[in-house]
Design a protein around this motif. Structure first.
Motif, PDB file in Angstrom:
ATOM      1  N   LEU A  80      42.265  39.123  32.461  1.00 46.06           N
ATOM      2  CA  LEU A  80      42.784  37.889  33.067  1.00 46.06           C
ATOM      3  C   LEU A  80      41.927  37.424  34.246  1.00 46.06           C
ATOM      4  O   LEU A  80      41.815  36.234  34.513  1.00 46.06           O
ATOM      5  CB  LEU A  80      44.218  38.162  33.539  1.00 46.06           C
ATOM      6  N   HIS A  99      49.172  41.952  43.157  1.00 47.32           N
ATOM      7  CA  HIS A  99      49.760  40.876  42.352  1.00 47.32           C
ATOM      8  C   HIS A  99      50.759  40.122  43.225  1.00 47.32           C
ATOM      9  O   HIS A  99      51.649  40.730  43.818  1.00 47.32           O
ATOM     10  CB  HIS A  99      50.446  41.449  41.114  1.00 47.32           C
ATOM     11  N   ASP A 100      50.596  38.811  43.281  1.00 51.17           N
ATOM     12  CA  ASP A 100      51.410  38.018  44.212  1.00 51.17           C
ATOM     13  C   ASP A 100      52.911  38.137  43.955  1.00 51.17           C
ATOM     14  O   ASP A 100      53.708  37.952  44.871  1.00 51.17           O
ATOM     15  CB  ASP A 100      50.981  36.541  44.195  1.00 51.17           C
ATOM     16  N   PRO A 120      55.112  36.292  28.529  1.00 57.29           N
ATOM     17  CA  PRO A 120      55.063  36.986  29.821  1.00 57.29           C
ATOM     18  C   PRO A 120      55.549  36.122  30.981  1.00 57.29           C
ATOM     19  O   PRO A 120      56.065  36.647  31.970  1.00 57.29           O
ATOM     20  CB  PRO A 120      53.588  37.344  29.986  1.00 57.29           C
ATOM     21  N   ASN A 121      55.390  34.816  30.855  1.00 54.80           N
ATOM     22  CA  ASN A 121      55.818  33.915  31.929  1.00 54.80           C
ATOM     23  C   ASN A 121      57.319  34.009  32.222  1.00 54.80           C
ATOM     24  O   ASN A 121      57.780  33.631  33.282  1.00 54.80           O
ATOM     25  CB  ASN A 121      55.440  32.466  31.600  1.00 54.80           C
ATOM     26  N   TYR A 176      59.010  36.730  32.559  1.00 56.22           N
ATOM     27  CA  TYR A 176      59.388  37.999  33.179  1.00 56.22           C
ATOM     28  C   TYR A 176      58.718  38.239  34.533  1.00 56.22           C
ATOM     29  O   TYR A 176      58.291  39.352  34.838  1.00 56.22           O
ATOM     30  CB  TYR A 176      59.115  39.154  32.194  1.00 56.22           C
ATOM     31  N   ASP A 186      60.359  36.880  37.372  1.00 54.67           N
ATOM     32  CA  ASP A 186      61.407  36.734  38.394  1.00 54.67           C
ATOM     33  C   ASP A 186      61.636  38.073  39.101  1.00 54.67           C
ATOM     34  O   ASP A 186      61.336  39.134  38.543  1.00 54.67           O
ATOM     35  CB  ASP A 186      62.732  36.320  37.731  1.00 54.67           C
ATOM     36  N   PHE A 227      61.752  43.926  34.627  1.00 60.61           N
ATOM     37  CA  PHE A 227      61.066  43.491  33.401  1.00 60.61           C
ATOM     38  C   PHE A 227      59.862  44.371  33.039  1.00 60.61           C
ATOM     39  O   PHE A 227      59.618  44.621  31.861  1.00 60.61           O
ATOM     40  CB  PHE A 227      60.654  42.025  33.525  1.00 60.61           C
ATOM     41  N   ARG A 268      45.880  39.007  47.568  1.00 55.40           N
ATOM     42  CA  ARG A 268      45.776  37.697  46.923  1.00 55.40           C
ATOM     43  C   ARG A 268      45.484  37.772  45.425  1.00 55.40           C
ATOM     44  O   ARG A 268      44.969  36.841  44.831  1.00 55.40           O
ATOM     45  CB  ARG A 268      44.731  36.814  47.599  1.00 55.40           C
ATOM     46  N   PRO A 310      46.661  38.120  41.374  1.00 56.23           N
ATOM     47  CA  PRO A 310      45.761  38.866  40.504  1.00 56.23           C
ATOM     48  C   PRO A 310      44.383  38.231  40.278  1.00 56.23           C
ATOM     49  O   PRO A 310      43.557  38.806  39.597  1.00 56.23           O
ATOM     50  CB  PRO A 310      46.532  38.906  39.177  1.00 56.23           C
ATOM     51  N   SER A 311      44.130  37.027  40.839  1.00 59.68           N
ATOM     52  CA  SER A 311      42.799  36.458  40.608  1.00 59.68           C
ATOM     53  C   SER A 311      41.802  37.009  41.642  1.00 59.68           C
ATOM     54  O   SER A 311      42.191  37.605  42.651  1.00 59.68           O
ATOM     55  CB  SER A 311      42.851  34.937  40.640  1.00 59.68           C
ATOM     56  N   TYR A 312      40.526  36.782  41.380  1.00 63.24           N
ATOM     57  CA  TYR A 312      39.461  37.369  42.207  1.00 63.24           C
ATOM     58  C   TYR A 312      39.280  36.597  43.516  1.00 63.24           C
ATOM     59  O   TYR A 312      39.205  35.367  43.509  1.00 63.24           O
ATOM     60  CB  TYR A 312      38.154  37.366  41.410  1.00 63.24           C
ATOM     61  N   HIS A 313      39.212  37.330  44.605  1.00 59.75           N
ATOM     62  CA  HIS A 313      38.878  36.740  45.913  1.00 59.75           C
ATOM     63  C   HIS A 313      37.945  37.734  46.603  1.00 59.75           C
ATOM     64  O   HIS A 313      38.360  38.853  46.926  1.00 59.75           O
ATOM     65  CB  HIS A 313      40.127  36.525  46.762  1.00 59.75           C
ATOM     66  N   TRP A 315      38.868  40.031  49.711  1.00 57.26           N
ATOM     67  CA  TRP A 315      39.779  41.188  49.635  1.00 57.26           C
ATOM     68  C   TRP A 315      39.457  42.060  48.422  1.00 57.26           C
ATOM     69  O   TRP A 315      40.339  42.524  47.710  1.00 57.26           O
ATOM     70  CB  TRP A 315      41.226  40.705  49.574  1.00 57.26           C
TER      71      TRP A 315
END
Lengths: 367, 272
Positions: B47, B142-143, B161-162, B164, B166, B172, B200, B202-205, B208
């Motif tokens: 992802l 993961h945010d 997956p969207n 689950y 909450d 979940f 921050r 699950p995307s790459y930054h 961090w």
């Protein structure tokens, strides 16, 4: 499909079967990249969706709960604009709308996706999937409205899944349909924020709202949403002057308490008015509630009695073809006005919006 | 239960061999349990693009090891071919080691809806029809879930997956894992901790992001994920960031997973 069949089909189990995958490219899903409405930018390329009460905060390349709105580099887009998964010509009674152009056809469309996850969903194969997981058509709004026109449908219905999640497509299609003299109706759970809902109402001629229960607990556990925003949307709908009908799916053991139904009916009379038709529909086991029985017809009849005791004037029993409570009765002279069997009209005794027997004005949109 | 932490010095293959040897101690029953005959699927997480996805080198090395240990074929896979390619994988439809996705031609999702607790999902046919599966995940903040590791990696095996995310993905994540297509197939968790996104995600930054150069593995999915979470917390503390608990993102789903009997949050860490 059995494991063995799958292995044969895709050619895994190479060693055993000697089959292999064909070297063909994966089809690129031709989803839309239409700029979404109702969202705001956040730091680090994230966005916050303002369409529904979930207020999803969505990272880059991720999607909201509905699965059809995606963040692409800090811009929020709709993946389903002009990408319906269903196009059908239905009687308007199927929506159900009983006081809106009875007997007319509704050209009905839906895209994939939904912003709640009802455990009793009857359309989960299209509502609880991502758009790339189902076959879709590529039809822009103008062409969608023209298709309805070509099929002589006086009504265009946004339905089956949750139209709120394809709001951009719905609003543009409705605009074009209105220009062609077609009436627009939305069939929705109304789990939506006030601003988008007002915009949707402005584009619609009639609204049917699924009020799934009258308890926050049910909405939290069974619907995965909230009740309050739905009630707010009902009030806004009633204030808008657009035609409104309510469906309450009665599920054994979950929302079939007569106290709850009485409270809901009282609230409806007070906040939406006694003239708003309410349909108590029969539940059949499906999706994640296959363990429950179908609703006893006697429960639906009792719910109808309770609602009428509370002052609602037009209360129906749904999903029970041939039941006498599918018929519209005059609230004054009690005579049958529109006799229905399933989605079929057998008799219509409303003339110029009035009971032909006693002259009582019957609320609705009749022509 | 033991969680093995292997420092990658040189190639992935020798690091993996070291880990598997320590795990099984040349015990053939153990090897047969991890890599049974038939099709073994290796679920990678792509992802995050090339910067923070399961390394193709690690996935290939593990697939090779599995085939050498007795698996008849190994399928490295994720949700879409596009995501695999973007993360540096080459789609491979032939041979004993394949690289495929749920959206590959003639794959798709199961027709059967699998339900466990609050979860009701279709699963990728690769997951359903494999004899065994390995979660080959990444080490990421993961945010919503707090961290995304081996158990959450199976979100990529379901069609919705969207639905689950909450309540911090609790309960979940454990319930997706406990669903039949995963619970009856999962044999091993391997976390690619050569890189870590400790904030921050699950995307790459880049700000961090760090490169610990480790592989974490174990048979207990809860223990491995619990250790992975503690590692993310260490990097956060080192960077002066508040803990996930302070940010109200503590991964409660780990506790739920233990309560559901999916594994333990107390374990022995073996550094190799």
């Amino acid at each position: 499909m059995k494991r063995r069949d799958f292995i044969k089909l895709v050619g895994t189990g190479l060693v055993l079967s000697g089959l292999d995958f064909e070297a063909e490219a994966s089809p690129a899903p031709d989803l839309s990249r239409h700029r979404a409405l109702y969202w705001e930018k956040l730091p680090d390329r994230r966005v916050r969706c303002l369409l529904c009460p979930r207020y999803c905060v969505v990272g880059d390349r991720e999607r909201g709960y509905c699965g059809v709105r995606e963040n692409r580099g800090g811009e929020y887009i709709s993946l389903v604009y002009g990408r319906p998964v269903t196009l059908a010509l239905d009687p308007v009674e199927k929506k159900p709308l009983f006081h809106f152009l009875p007997g007319r056809k509704a050209f009905s469309i839906a895209t994939a996706g939904c912003n709640v996850n009802c455990k009793f969903c009857q359309n989960w194969q299209i509502s609880q999937v991502r758009p790339e997981q189902v076959r879709f058509y590529k039809i822009p709004p103008e062409r969608t409205a023209h298709l309805a026109y070509r099929y002589h449908a006086p009504i265009l219905a946004y339905t089956y899944t949750e139209p709120v999640i394809f709001v951009e497509y719905m609003l543009d299609t409705a605009r074009e349909a209105s220009r062609l003299g077609i009436r627009n109706v939305v069939i929705t759970g109304a789990h939506v924020n006030p601003r988008p809902w007002k915009d949707i109402l402005a584009a619609m001629d009639a609204v049917k709202i699924d009020l799934k229960a009258f308890s926050e607990d049910f909405y939290k556990k069974i619907v995965r949403g909230k009740l309050k925003p739905v009630l707010d949307a009902i009030v806004l709908s009633a204030e808008s002057g657009k035609w409104l009908e309510i469906v309450y799916l009665v599920i054994p053991g979950l929302n079939d308490g007569m106290d709850e139904i009485r409270k809901m009916s009282r609230w409806m009379v007070k906040n939406a008015g006694p003239q708003v038709p309410v349909h108590f529909s029969r539940f059949f086991p499906m999706y994640l509630l296959k363990n429950l029985p179908a609703t006893p017809i006697s429960t639906l009849e009792r719910a109808r009695e309770v609602a009428m005791e509370e002052g609602l004037k037009f209360v129906y029993v749904g999903n029970v073809p041939g039941h006498p409570a599918e018929t519209t009765y005059c609230p004054r002279c009690k005579k049958p006005l529109i006799k229905r069997v399933g989605f079929e009209i057998k008799e219509n005794n409303i003339k110029h919006g009035k009971c032909k027997f006693c002259g009582e004005k019957i609320p609705g949109v009749w022509a | 239960m033991r969680v093995l932490v292997v420092r990658v010095r040189g190639d992935f293959s020798s690091a993996l061999k070291k880990g598997i040897s320590a795990l099984c101690k040349s015990n053939r029953t153990c090897l047969r349990r991890l890599f049974p005959r038939g099709t073994l699927s290796l679920k990678v997480n792509t992802l995050g693009g090339r910067k923070i996805s399961t390394s193709p080198g690690l996935a290939n090395a593990l697939a090779q090891l599995a085939v050498e240990a007795g698996a008849e074929e190994a399928i490295i896979w994720d949700r879409s071919e596009w995501e695999l390619r973007r993360a540096g994988y080459r789609i491979k439809r032939r041979g004993r080691i394949k690289v495929l996705a749920t959206d590959s031609p003639r794959v798709g999702f199961s027709e059967e809806l699998y339900s466990y607790g609050e979860v009701g999902s279709l699963f990728s046919k690769i997951q359903v029809f494999s004899r065994a599966s390995i979660s080959l995940a990444v080490l990421k903040d993961h945010d919503i879930a707090g961290v995304t590791l081996g158990m959450k990696n199976y979100y990529g095996a379901i069609h919705n997956p969207n639905k689950y995310h909450d309540d911090g993905c609790d309960p979940f994540i454990p319930q997706v894992f406990a669903s039949e297509p995963v619970s009856s197939h999962h044999t091993l968790t391997v976390i690619d901790a050569t890189r870590v996104q400790f904030h921050r995600g699950p995307s790459y930054h880049s700000r961090w992001f760090a490169t610990p150069g480790l592989i974490i593995m174990g048979e207990d999915p809860v223990a491995v994920d619990h250790f992975g979470w503690s590692l993310v917390e260490k990097f956060r503390a080192r960077a002066g960031l508040p803990s996930l608990k302070e940010e109200k993102r503590f991964p409660h789903w780990l506790i739920t997973a233990e309560k559901m009997g999916l594994g333990k949050t107390s374990y022995q860490v073996v550094e190799l």
